[in-house]
Design a protein around this motif. Structure first.
Motif, PDB file in Angstrom:
ATOM      1  N   UNK A   2       0.857  -1.184   0.000  1.00 19.20           N
ATOM      2  CA  UNK A   2       0.000   0.000   0.000  1.00 19.20           C
ATOM      3  C   UNK A   2       0.891   1.231   0.000  1.00 19.20           C
ATOM      4  N   UNK A   3       0.322   2.353  -0.375  1.00 19.46           N
ATOM      5  CA  UNK A   3       1.084   3.599  -0.415  1.00 19.46           C
ATOM      6  C   UNK A   3       1.060   4.262   0.959  1.00 19.46           C
ATOM      7  N   UNK A   4       2.235   4.546   1.468  1.00 15.00           N
ATOM      8  CA  UNK A   4       2.336   5.248   2.742  1.00 15.00           C
ATOM      9  C   UNK A   4       1.953   6.722   2.550  1.00 15.00           C
ATOM     10  N   UNK A   5       1.637   7.388   3.637  1.00 15.24           N
ATOM     11  CA  UNK A   5       1.390   8.823   3.602  1.00 15.24           C
ATOM     12  C   UNK A   5       2.719   9.490   3.249  1.00 15.24           C
ATOM     13  N   UNK A   6       2.749  10.305   2.192  1.00 16.11           N
ATOM     14  CA  UNK A   6       4.024  10.916   1.794  1.00 16.11           C
ATOM     15  C   UNK A   6       4.673  11.672   2.965  1.00 16.11           C
ATOM     16  N   UNK A   7       5.968  11.438   3.124  1.00 19.77           N
ATOM     17  CA  UNK A   7       6.725  12.109   4.167  1.00 19.77           C
ATOM     18  C   UNK A   7       6.619  11.483   5.544  1.00 19.77           C
ATOM     19  N   UNK A   8       5.756  10.491   5.714  1.00 16.43           N
ATOM     20  CA  UNK A   8       5.586   9.847   7.015  1.00 16.43           C
ATOM     21  C   UNK A   8       6.614   8.733   7.172  1.00 16.43           C
ATOM     22  N   UNK A   9       7.201   8.696   8.344  1.00 13.97           N
ATOM     23  CA  UNK A   9       8.145   7.638   8.674  1.00 13.97           C
ATOM     24  C   UNK A   9       7.888   7.180  10.106  1.00 13.97           C
ATOM     25  N   UNK A  10       6.632   7.298  10.529  1.00 11.12           N
ATOM     26  CA  UNK A  10       6.270   7.010  11.921  1.00 11.12           C
ATOM     27  C   UNK A  10       6.562   5.576  12.337  1.00 11.12           C
ATOM     28  N   UNK A  11       6.552   4.643  11.410  1.00  4.73           N
ATOM     29  CA  UNK A  11       6.821   3.243  11.775  1.00  4.73           C
ATOM     30  C   UNK A  11       8.276   2.858  11.540  1.00  4.73           C
ATOM     31  N   UNK A  12       9.113   3.820  11.183  1.00  5.60           N
ATOM     32  CA  UNK A  12      10.515   3.547  10.873  1.00  5.60           C
ATOM     33  C   UNK A  12      11.400   3.695  12.107  1.00  5.60           C
ATOM     34  N   UNK A  13      11.013   3.027  13.154  1.00  4.24           N
ATOM     35  CA  UNK A  13      11.790   3.078  14.384  1.00  4.24           C
ATOM     36  C   UNK A  13      12.668   1.865  14.506  1.00  4.24           C
ATOM     37  N   UNK A  14      13.290   1.707  15.651  1.00  7.15           N
ATOM     38  CA  UNK A  14      14.129   0.525  15.860  1.00  7.15           C
ATOM     39  C   UNK A  14      13.297  -0.757  15.773  1.00  7.15           C
ATOM     40  N   UNK A  15      13.731  -1.669  14.958  1.00  4.90           N
ATOM     41  CA  UNK A  15      13.083  -2.973  14.820  1.00  4.90           C
ATOM     42  C   UNK A  15      14.167  -4.045  14.767  1.00  4.90           C
ATOM     43  N   UNK A  67      19.323 -13.438   8.338  1.00  3.94           N
ATOM     44  CA  UNK A  67      19.232 -13.600   6.888  1.00  3.94           C
ATOM     45  C   UNK A  67      18.765 -12.308   6.226  1.00  3.94           C
ATOM     46  N   UNK A  68      17.761 -11.659   6.828  1.00  8.95           N
ATOM     47  CA  UNK A  68      17.298 -10.381   6.281  1.00  8.95           C
ATOM     48  C   UNK A  68      18.395  -9.318   6.389  1.00  8.95           C
ATOM     49  N   UNK A  72      15.507   7.049  17.997  1.00 12.77           N
ATOM     50  CA  UNK A  72      14.417   6.068  17.853  1.00 12.77           C
ATOM     51  C   UNK A  72      14.005   5.940  16.396  1.00 12.77           C
ATOM     52  N   UNK A  73      15.003   5.818  15.549  1.00 15.74           N
ATOM     53  CA  UNK A  73      14.806   5.741  14.109  1.00 15.74           C
ATOM     54  C   UNK A  73      15.487   4.491  13.568  1.00 15.74           C
ATOM     55  N   UNK A  74      15.541   4.388  12.276  1.00 19.60           N
ATOM     56  CA  UNK A  74      16.185   3.277  11.590  1.00 19.60           C
ATOM     57  C   UNK A  74      17.431   3.786  10.878  1.00 19.60           C
ATOM     58  N   UNK A  75      18.517   3.045  10.927  1.00 17.98           N
ATOM     59  CA  UNK A  75      19.732   3.500  10.239  1.00 17.98           C
ATOM     60  C   UNK A  75      19.602   3.521   8.716  1.00 17.98           C
ATOM     61  N   UNK A  76      18.524   2.950   8.192  1.00 14.34           N
ATOM     62  CA  UNK A  76      18.315   2.940   6.742  1.00 14.34           C
ATOM     63  C   UNK A  76      17.292   3.983   6.295  1.00 14.34           C
ATOM     64  N   UNK A  77      16.892   4.847   7.219  1.00 15.22           N
ATOM     65  CA  UNK A  77      15.957   5.926   6.878  1.00 15.22           C
ATOM     66  C   UNK A  77      16.755   7.128   6.418  1.00 15.22           C
ATOM     67  N   UNK A 103      19.096  -6.244  15.997  1.00 13.78           N
ATOM     68  CA  UNK A 103      18.600  -4.888  15.823  1.00 13.78           C
ATOM     69  C   UNK A 103      19.036  -4.365  14.468  1.00 13.78           C
ATOM     70  N   UNK A 104      18.086  -3.842  13.710  1.00 14.84           N
ATOM     71  CA  UNK A 104      18.398  -3.290  12.379  1.00 14.84           C
ATOM     72  C   UNK A 104      19.242  -2.046  12.551  1.00 14.84           C
TER      73      UNK A 104
END
Length: 119
Positions: A20-33, A38-39, A58-63, A118-119
């Motif tokens: 699905x298309x995310x809300x443009x500019x939103x990264x609210x779910x891009x936290x530490x996971x 393997x991934x 509280x973000x992702x290093x790939x954001x 941790x990613x």
């Protein structure tokens, strides 16, 4: 080269998660996971400094400034956000048809049986 069993499971599950298309500019779910080893092997390595800065924020290093820099290879947990009632999009976005409960259960099974980092 043949794929490992975990690679095959990941690829099969990816195909079963609706996009699905995310809300443009939103990264609210891009936290530490966490993701399976393997991934993680499919993702580019980030320096300790980048990883620590992302964790502090509280973000992702790939954001990156334009969003996910590893979108095509993002982990299963990232793909699952917004597709299931247990991981809703904070902004209400989502696919027309949610992920099948059996697929969500299989993803959680996979996470439990693999080494998560941790990613």
């Amino acid at each position: 080269m043949s794929l490992s069993e975990d690679d095959q499971i990941i690829d099969t599950l990816r195909q079963r998660i609706p996009a699905f298309a995310c809300v443009p500019g939103c990264h609210d779910c891009c936290g530490p996971v966490t993701a399976s080893s393997t991934e993680m092997a499919r993702l580019p390595r980030r320096s300790s400094a980048v990883r620590e800065a992302a964790l502090d924020a509280l973000s992702c290093p790939h954001l990156g400034p334009q969003g996910c820099t590893v979108y095509e290879e993002r982990p299963l947990i990232c793909r699952l956000f917004g597709t299931t009632p247990s991981l809703p999009c904070p902004r209400g976005a989502g696919p027309e048809t949610r992920v099948a409960p059996a697929v969500e259960q299989r993803i959680h099974w996979f996470a439990r049986r693999t080494r998560q980092v941790l990613v």
